[in-house]
Design a protein around this motif. Structure first.
Motif, PDB file in Angstrom:
ATOM      1  N   VAL A 152       2.218   7.341   8.062  1.00  0.00           N
ATOM      2  CA  VAL A 152       2.743   6.062   8.516  1.00  0.00           C
ATOM      3  C   VAL A 152       4.172   6.306   8.979  1.00  0.00           C
ATOM      4  O   VAL A 152       5.005   6.792   8.212  1.00  0.00           O
ATOM      5  N   ILE A 153       4.446   5.989  10.251  1.00  0.00           N
ATOM      6  CA  ILE A 153       5.780   6.192  10.810  1.00  0.00           C
ATOM      7  C   ILE A 153       6.391   4.824  11.073  1.00  0.00           C
ATOM      8  O   ILE A 153       5.850   4.022  11.836  1.00  0.00           O
ATOM      9  N   LEU A 154       7.501   4.551  10.422  1.00  0.00           N
ATOM     10  CA  LEU A 154       8.214   3.297  10.614  1.00  0.00           C
ATOM     11  C   LEU A 154       9.389   3.523  11.553  1.00  0.00           C
ATOM     12  O   LEU A 154      10.013   4.586  11.545  1.00  0.00           O
ATOM     13  N   GLY A 204       0.790  -1.228   0.000  1.00  0.00           N
ATOM     14  CA  GLY A 204       0.000   0.000   0.000  1.00  0.00           C
ATOM     15  C   GLY A 204       0.816   1.270   0.000  1.00  0.00           C
ATOM     16  O   GLY A 204       0.314   2.336  -0.357  1.00  0.00           O
ATOM     17  N   ILE A 205       2.065   1.192   0.438  1.00  0.00           N
ATOM     18  CA  ILE A 205       2.979   2.327   0.427  1.00  0.00           C
ATOM     19  C   ILE A 205       4.361   1.817   0.024  1.00  0.00           C
ATOM     20  O   ILE A 205       4.643   0.616   0.084  1.00  0.00           O
ATOM     21  N   THR A 206       5.226   2.736  -0.372  1.00  0.00           N
ATOM     22  CA  THR A 206       6.602   2.393  -0.729  1.00  0.00           C
ATOM     23  C   THR A 206       7.504   2.652   0.463  1.00  0.00           C
ATOM     24  O   THR A 206       7.559   3.764   0.988  1.00  0.00           O
ATOM     25  N   VAL A 207       8.195   1.609   0.895  1.00  0.00           N
ATOM     26  CA  VAL A 207       9.051   1.682   2.077  1.00  0.00           C
ATOM     27  C   VAL A 207      10.507   1.680   1.625  1.00  0.00           C
ATOM     28  O   VAL A 207      10.889   0.894   0.751  1.00  0.00           O
ATOM     29  N   PRO A 208      11.360   2.541   2.190  1.00  0.00           N
ATOM     30  CA  PRO A 208      12.774   2.556   1.783  1.00  0.00           C
ATOM     31  C   PRO A 208      13.486   1.272   2.172  1.00  0.00           C
ATOM     32  O   PRO A 208      13.082   0.574   3.110  1.00  0.00           O
TER      33      PRO A 208
END
Length: 205
Positions: free
Chosen positions: A157-159, A130-134
């Motif tokens: 969204v906080i990873l 749903g989102i692009t994560v580094p």
């Protein structure tokens, strides 16, 4: 798996008898959507004073989120407290009603441990949909999901979220992933956390 480690700022204090503390949870939901409040409390919560471990088979939280299996483990060895949590197959479709994406996380974990003067935190996050994560997640990596009213965000969204008090006191709370709904205001509000671990070397929390 993506793994990152953070360190809470140490606090030097006079040596005195203290007991470190810690706790962990596989996740939690506390949101208000269209005037309906949905709250789970901490799922599968453990603490270093007991219960030392917990499990959840998961399930649906209204029509807000679906959690898979999760577990936690906590303990204390001499002065050191350790707390850890993990979970599997999380999904939320709550943003789809506002034109946003479904979000999913295949696996996640959070862990912390106290030291003589502070706390260490570590998280791992598996495949996220749903989102692009580094490829490498820095501390407090914030991803904005646009589409809210008047150009605001549907969610952030906080990873690898690390929360430390100011001024620092050696304690640390880390979340593998934190979804905040409509952070600038809108038809929904509140927070979804995946994988929480909290440690305090001086036992104040």
């Amino acid at each position: 798996m993506l793994a990152v480690t953070t360190l809470a700022a140490p606090l030097l204090v006079a040596a005195a008898p203290v007991t470190s503390t810690g706790w962990a949870s596989s996740g939690s939901v506390d949101v208000t959507i269209d005037n309906e409040h949905v709250v789970t409390g901490e799922l599968a919560k453990c603490t270093v004073d007991g219960p030392y471990s917990a499990r959840t088979q998961g399930g649906e939280t209204g029509d807000v989120a679906v959690f898979g299996f999760g577990e936690t483990g906590c303990g204390r060895s001499d002065a050191v407290s350790i707390a850890q949590a993990s979970g599997h197959r999380f999904e939320t479709t709550v943003l789809k009603r506002y034109g946003g994406p479904a979000l999913s996380v295949r696996t996640y974990s959070a862990k912390c441990a106290t030291t003589a003067t502070g706390s260490l935190g570590e998280v791992e996050v598996g495949t996220v949909g749903g989102i692009t994560v580094p490829a490498q997640i820095p501390p407090n990596d914030r991803i904005v999901i646009p589409g809210g009213p008047a150009g605001t965000a549907l969610a952030t969204v906080i990873l690898n979220e690390t929360v430390t008090p100011q001024p620092p006191d050696g304690s640390l709370v880390t979340h593998a992933l934190h979804i905040k709904l409509f952070p600038q205001g809108g038809p929904a509000s509140g927070d979804i956390y995946l994988g929480t671990a909290a440690c305090d070397p001086f036992g104040k929390k």
